[in-house]
Motif scaffolding. Structure first.
Motif, mmCIF file in Angstrom:
data_model
loop_
_atom_site.group_PDB
_atom_site.id
_atom_site.type_symbol
_atom_site.label_atom_id
_atom_site.label_comp_id
_atom_site.label_asym_id
_atom_site.label_seq_id
_atom_site.Cartn_x
_atom_site.Cartn_y
_atom_site.Cartn_z
ATOM 1 N N PHE A 171 0.825 -1.212 0.000
ATOM 2 C CA PHE A 171 0.000 0.000 0.000
ATOM 3 C C PHE A 171 0.861 1.265 0.000
ATOM 4 N N LEU A 172 2.018 1.212 0.647
ATOM 5 C CA LEU A 172 2.878 2.399 0.611
ATOM 6 C C LEU A 172 3.373 2.644 -0.811
ATOM 7 N N LYS A 173 3.740 1.553 -1.512
ATOM 8 C CA LYS A 173 4.168 1.725 -2.899
ATOM 9 C C LYS A 173 3.012 2.188 -3.771
ATOM 10 N N ALA A 174 1.854 1.640 -3.512
ATOM 11 C CA ALA A 174 0.680 2.044 -4.300
ATOM 12 C C ALA A 174 0.394 3.527 -4.101
ATOM 13 N N TRP A 175 0.504 3.981 -2.855
ATOM 14 C CA TRP A 175 0.285 5.406 -2.573
ATOM 15 C C TRP A 175 1.259 6.268 -3.373
#
Lengths: 394, 176
Positions: free
Chosen positions: B53-57
């Motif tokens: 999710f951090l990469k997606a953000w």
């Protein structure tokens, strides 16, 4: 081929998966913290202690040598003196991004004023200008963040301005209606998890220019007042090699800019050359069919080594030099459009090597190895769309 | 794409954390369950999904106008397989160059394993394929697309994984 074994396997996997009954709250919190670090709150005690120590030190020095007070006040005045405004830029009809990614800031005031040919909106900040996006739209109707409720402001067009990692100081109005030719209404449409957004109702779809000023930090949005100013200024391309005095100062900070779009921009050329006082790296882009030309959104990071990591393999790569720059473009690719060398080794005073680091899922990244630590400036040029990175040379 | 979801994605693109959390609500649990099937460890799976999710953000700009599910799943699979390799570097080496010594269980002379333990014996890539195809019910083509391998490779990977599971559990091969 499907049999009982595969059915059993499927059932087993579902049964095993059901052991995780919910998305853990702690995991949600970790992710939330990861995208919105609250470093300011954590640093508050340390900052208070540091401030107190400085005050004590100044008091002791003043007691032992009263002339120190004059020196300190003179320096403070120099620091607080507003920086001169940069040379005005043309109005453009494109979205804009900028500020500094990852820093925390506080919006302390919003001011408006009429000028000859444009209306000016000034956003004052305590601290640096945070990362922001300015997007233009054909109506004055916006959607409130978090609630999703529509809100219609005065005017026939709109600008949406989003600040990240930003707090609001008390007293900043949530809605103002300045009686200006272009700027009709400025309303806060979101303030959630340190993302503050404003809708600006403007009389029609005028073009804008954006200036980032320092001392104190302020973001200036100028909105052209007459349609003739908009249309006259919009198609004016910036010169390929503007006079040195028009290029703006070099700064020793990471940078961000460009604008977003639904279709990836195509990298067509990368050029490197030396000019008096700086080495210049140019990334040139072309739009896909039907897309609006633009410089894609980018972030530019400085680093104290020439070692990089390839995306997405994670493999390390070491370039010539001792320092580095990494530029990451969003919604951009050179996979088919860029046919030249992806590893350039120019013999320039500072820029030693320029190499592609990644081109994956429309995230394009390049690195540059530098012979020394250098400050940079960026220019976003049009016709064709180019990002120019100037690296200061001795 | 569902228009409501499209509006959420637009708000996410604009930096709206609220919208991002709506996406996390929608896909988080299934991604976590899939990662756990691959990693066989709850803590490792949570770490992988946090990174996902951090990469997606950070990379929302790379999401085209499409359902974010496959895109998130691809990131989650990459994170899970990478995490597994980091945790089991020696095992990754043996998977790459051939198993050494007794790493491969000799099922003919041992008690048969249940499915859970048999799944532990697969490679992370095989478990990723199994999880997407048999748990998420994706087609072979969709599974291949997410794991970025040719369809024929995916067919072969699934076939080998199934064969290995049958071997480990002592199940009879189905007649074709």
């Amino acid at each position: 081929m499907s049999d009982n074994f595969e059915k059993n396997l499927r059932d087993h996997l579902h049964s095993e998966a059901q052991e995780t009954r919910e998305f853990p709250r702690r995991l949600r919190g970790r992710i939330r913290d990861g995208i919105a670090p609250r470093t300011r709150a954590r640093m508050a005690p340390q900052l208070a202690l540091a401030g107190a120590l400085v005050l004590v030190a100044v008091a002791v020095l003043a007691f032992r040598n009263p002339t120190i007070i004059n020196v300190v006040t003179t320096n403070i005045k120099q620091i607080l003196q507003p920086s001169p405004s940069p040379t005005p830029q043309p109005f453009t009809c494109t979205d804009r991004s900028g500020g500094t990614i990852g820093i925390s800031s506080q919006l302390s005031a919003i001011r408006t004023a009429p000028h000859d040919g444009y209306d000016r909106i000034v956003f004052d900040f305590t601290g640096q200008i945070p990362s922001y996006d300015l997007t233009r739209q054909d109506s004055a109707t916006f959607v409130r963040d978090a609630s999703g409720q529509p809100v219609t402001l005065d005017g026939g067009g709109g600008l949406k301005l989003i600040f990240r990692d930003t707090d609001l100081a008390s007293g900043v109005p949530s809605d103002t209606t300045p009686a200006l030719a272009s700027v009709r209404e400025i309303a806060q449409i979101g303030n959630f998890e340190r993302v503050v957004s404003y809708g600006i109702g403007i009389s029609s779809s005028q073009c804008v220019r954006v200036l980032e000023l320092s001392g104190p930090s302020r973001l200036v949005v100028d909105v052209a007042t007459s349609p003739s100013a908009s249309t006259a200024a919009a198609p004016t391309p910036l010169p390929t090699a503007p006079a040195a005095t028009d290029l703006g100062p070099f700064t020793c900070q990471d940078r961000g800019g460009g604008s977003s779009g639904s279709l990836a921009m195509q990298l067509t050329d990368v050029r490197v050359a030396h000019q008096p006082g700086y080495d210049r790296i140019v990334f040139e882009f072309a739009p896909q069919a039907g897309a609006v030309p633009r410089v894609p959104g980018y972030t530019l990071f400085r680093q104290a080594s020439a070692q990089f990591v390839r995306d997405p393999s994670g493999q390390p790569v070491t370039m010539d030099g001792s320092y580095g720059l990494r530029v990451v473009f969003q919604q951009a690719t050179g996979m088919t459009s860029y046919t030249k060398s992806r590893d350039l080794t120019p013999s320039l005073p500072v820029v030693q090597e320029v190499e592609q680091l990644g081109d994956f899922e429309a995230v394009l990244s390049w690195g540059a190895g530098l012979s020394r630590e250098s400050c940079i400036r960026t220019l976003e040029l049009s016709n064709p769309s180019r990002l120019v990175i100037d690296v200061q040379t001795p | 794409m569902d228009p409501t979801l499209g509006r959420v994605i637009d708000r996410w693109r604009a930096g709206d954390r609220d919208a991002f959390e709506e996406v996390m609500d929608r896909y988080g649990l299934q991604l976590l369950r899939t990662a756990r099937l691959v990693l066989r460890d709850q803590a490792l799976a949570e770490d992988a999904i946090q990174e996902t999710f951090l990469k997606a953000w950070q990379r929302i700009g790379s999401l085209r106008d499409e359902d974010p599910g496959p895109w998130l799943t691809r990131i989650a699979m990459n994170e899970s397989i990478s995490a597994y390799r980091r945790r089991h570097r020696f095992q990754a080496l043996t998977e790459r160059f051939g198993r050494l010594g007794s790493a491969k269980r000799d099922v003919s002379s041992e008690a048969r394993l249940d499915l859970a333990h048999a799944l532990d014996q697969l490679t992370a890539e095989q478990r990723g394929a199994i999880a997407l195809h048999y748990y998420q019910d994706l087609s072979v083509e969709e599974t291949a697309r997410i794991l970025k391998v040719p369809v024929d490779t995916m067919k072969s990977r699934l076939k080998k994984a199934l064969h290995r599971l049958r071997e480990l559990t002592g199940s009879e091969e189905a007649s074709a």
